[in-house]
Design a protein around this motif. Structure first.
Motif, PDB file in Angstrom:
ATOM      1  N   SER A 105       0.797  -1.209   0.000  1.00  0.00           N
ATOM      2  CA  SER A 105       0.000   0.000   0.000  1.00  0.00           C
ATOM      3  C   SER A 105       0.828   1.256   0.000  1.00  0.00           C
ATOM      4  N   GLY A 106       2.113   1.155  -0.113  1.00  0.00           N
ATOM      5  CA  GLY A 106       2.921   2.344  -0.283  1.00  0.00           C
ATOM      6  C   GLY A 106       3.142   3.122   0.995  1.00  0.00           C
ATOM      7  N   GLY A 107       3.397   2.475   2.097  1.00  0.00           N
ATOM      8  CA  GLY A 107       3.709   3.224   3.298  1.00  0.00           C
ATOM      9  C   GLY A 107       3.096   2.604   4.511  1.00  0.00           C
ATOM     10  N   GLY A 108       3.237   3.294   5.602  1.00  0.00           N
ATOM     11  CA  GLY A 108       2.725   2.788   6.867  1.00  0.00           C
ATOM     12  C   GLY A 108       1.227   2.671   6.872  1.00  0.00           C
ATOM     13  N   ASP A 109       0.751   1.724   7.607  1.00  0.00           N
ATOM     14  CA  ASP A 109      -0.676   1.470   7.724  1.00  0.00           C
ATOM     15  C   ASP A 109      -1.251   2.373   8.793  1.00  0.00           C
ATOM     16  N   GLN A 110      -2.111   3.288   8.427  1.00  0.00           N
ATOM     17  CA  GLN A 110      -2.667   4.243   9.369  1.00  0.00           C
ATOM     18  C   GLN A 110      -4.151   4.024   9.613  1.00  0.00           C
ATOM     19  N   ALA A 111      -4.646   2.853   9.316  1.00  0.00           N
ATOM     20  CA  ALA A 111      -6.080   2.606   9.471  1.00  0.00           C
ATOM     21  C   ALA A 111      -6.385   1.621  10.597  1.00  0.00           C
ATOM     22  N   ASN A 112      -5.399   1.267  11.415  1.00  0.00           N
ATOM     23  CA  ASN A 112      -5.591   0.387  12.571  1.00  0.00           C
ATOM     24  C   ASN A 112      -6.080  -1.005  12.217  1.00  0.00           C
ATOM     25  N   TYR A 113      -5.594  -1.573  11.132  1.00  0.00           N
ATOM     26  CA  TYR A 113      -5.999  -2.910  10.729  1.00  0.00           C
ATOM     27  C   TYR A 113      -5.359  -3.966  11.612  1.00  0.00           C
ATOM     28  N   VAL A 114      -6.108  -5.012  11.874  1.00  0.00           N
ATOM     29  CA  VAL A 114      -5.569  -6.212  12.508  1.00  0.00           C
ATOM     30  C   VAL A 114      -5.857  -7.343  11.530  1.00  0.00           C
ATOM     31  N   THR A 115      -4.809  -7.917  10.973  1.00  0.00           N
ATOM     32  CA  THR A 115      -4.975  -8.942   9.959  1.00  0.00           C
ATOM     33  C   THR A 115      -4.971 -10.320  10.602  1.00  0.00           C
TER      34      THR A 115
ATOM     35  N   GLY B 171     -14.452   0.958  17.519  1.00  0.00           N
ATOM     36  CA  GLY B 171     -14.017   2.215  18.104  1.00  0.00           C
ATOM     37  C   GLY B 171     -12.782   2.823  17.463  1.00  0.00           C
ATOM     38  N   GLU B 172     -12.114   2.082  16.587  1.00  0.00           N
ATOM     39  CA  GLU B 172     -10.881   2.559  15.970  1.00  0.00           C
ATOM     40  C   GLU B 172     -11.023   2.807  14.470  1.00  0.00           C
ATOM     41  N   ARG B 173     -12.216   2.718  13.957  1.00  0.00           N
ATOM     42  CA  ARG B 173     -12.427   2.904  12.520  1.00  0.00           C
ATOM     43  C   ARG B 173     -12.272   4.362  12.129  1.00  0.00           C
ATOM     44  N   LYS B 174     -11.774   4.564  10.912  1.00  0.00           N
ATOM     45  CA  LYS B 174     -11.594   5.903  10.373  1.00  0.00           C
ATOM     46  C   LYS B 174     -12.503   6.094   9.170  1.00  0.00           C
ATOM     47  N   PRO B 175     -13.004   7.307   9.008  1.00  0.00           N
ATOM     48  CA  PRO B 175     -13.848   7.566   7.841  1.00  0.00           C
ATOM     49  C   PRO B 175     -13.006   7.642   6.566  1.00  0.00           C
ATOM     50  N   VAL B 176     -13.654   7.373   5.466  1.00  0.00           N
ATOM     51  CA  VAL B 176     -12.993   7.560   4.172  1.00  0.00           C
ATOM     52  C   VAL B 176     -13.113   9.028   3.792  1.00  0.00           C
ATOM     53  N   GLY B 177     -12.219   9.458   2.926  1.00  0.00           N
ATOM     54  CA  GLY B 177     -12.323  10.797   2.362  1.00  0.00           C
ATOM     55  C   GLY B 177     -13.350  10.778   1.241  1.00  0.00           C
ATOM     56  N   PRO B 178     -13.427  11.838   0.490  1.00  0.00           N
ATOM     57  CA  PRO B 178     -14.373  11.853  -0.626  1.00  0.00           C
ATOM     58  C   PRO B 178     -14.052  10.765  -1.644  1.00  0.00           C
ATOM     59  N   ILE B 179     -15.046   9.963  -1.955  1.00  0.00           N
ATOM     60  CA  ILE B 179     -14.927   8.961  -3.019  1.00  0.00           C
ATOM     61  C   ILE B 179     -16.077   9.253  -3.973  1.00  0.00           C
TER      62      ILE B 179
END
Length: 195
Positions: free
Chosen positions: A31-41, A52-60
């Motif tokens: 994904s081209g860099g650090g993971d900033q979406a708090n994923y647990v794989t 509680g750790e989810r982030k909103p998406v930007g404009p799509i």
């Protein structure tokens, strides 16, 4: 961060139990860099985010392959499954019938599917892909990632790693992601949990 089994099932909604088919992804999958979406794989390859750790998406938003304006923000209140694909990508072609099947089955359950077509330099091959697979849901046309890159937190999806499938919860926040082709059995399980 540890996910309880129930929280994990909720977080996965439309991508619960998704794994990859035994196909490799088109591109690096990085994904081209650090993971900033708090994923647990998990061991199944599914990356989930605790509620509680989810982030909103930007404009799509942008123009669909059919030339209509589409904005994912208009789907707030529904579970949204976003699949990023290219007409030239073998895993994308392998998963297309499954995505289409589940999109049709889950439409009345408050689940919406949207595609983002990327790296097709013109719409012709992408439209042919949709016709070949009788795709029922819209796809935004994004040949160079102008929609994709600012729309998702860093580490979620890029045009180089196809096909990612991302699920948004009913609040427009990223609940789960998987890289690689998927099938209907793994996509379909409890699509409409408490999201």
């Amino acid at each position: 961060m540890t996910l309880r089994p129930v929280a994990r099932a909720v977080a996965l909604t439309a991508i619960v139990s998704l794994g990859s088919l035994s196909l490799s992804a088109c591109g690096s999958g990085k994904s081209g860099g650090g993971d900033q979406a708090n994923y647990v794989t998990g061991t199944d390859g599914i990356a989930a985010v605790a509620k509680g750790e989810r982030k909103p998406v930007g404009p799509i938003k942008g123009e669909t392959l059919q030339g209509k304006h589409f904005d994912v923000a208009g789907l707030r209140g529904k579970i949204v499954v976003i699949n990023v694909w290219g007409s030239w990508c073998p895993p994308c072609r392998a998963e297309a019938p499954y995505l289409n099947k589940v999109a049709k089955e889950m439409k009345n359950e408050g689940v919406e599917f949207i595609g983002i077509n990327t790296r097709d330099s013109d719409k012709g091959p992408a439209k042919a892909f949709e016709d070949d697979f009788n795709i029922l849901y819209p796809s935004l046309y994004d040949p160079i990632g102008k929609i994709l890159l600012p729309g998702f937190p860093k580490g979620t999806a890029t045009p180089q790693g196809l096909p990612p499938t991302i699920t948004l919860d009913r609040n427009g926040k990223i609940a789960a992601r998987v890289f690689g082709a998927i099938d209907d059995n793994k996509l379909h399980d409890p699509l409409v949990s408490e999201n």
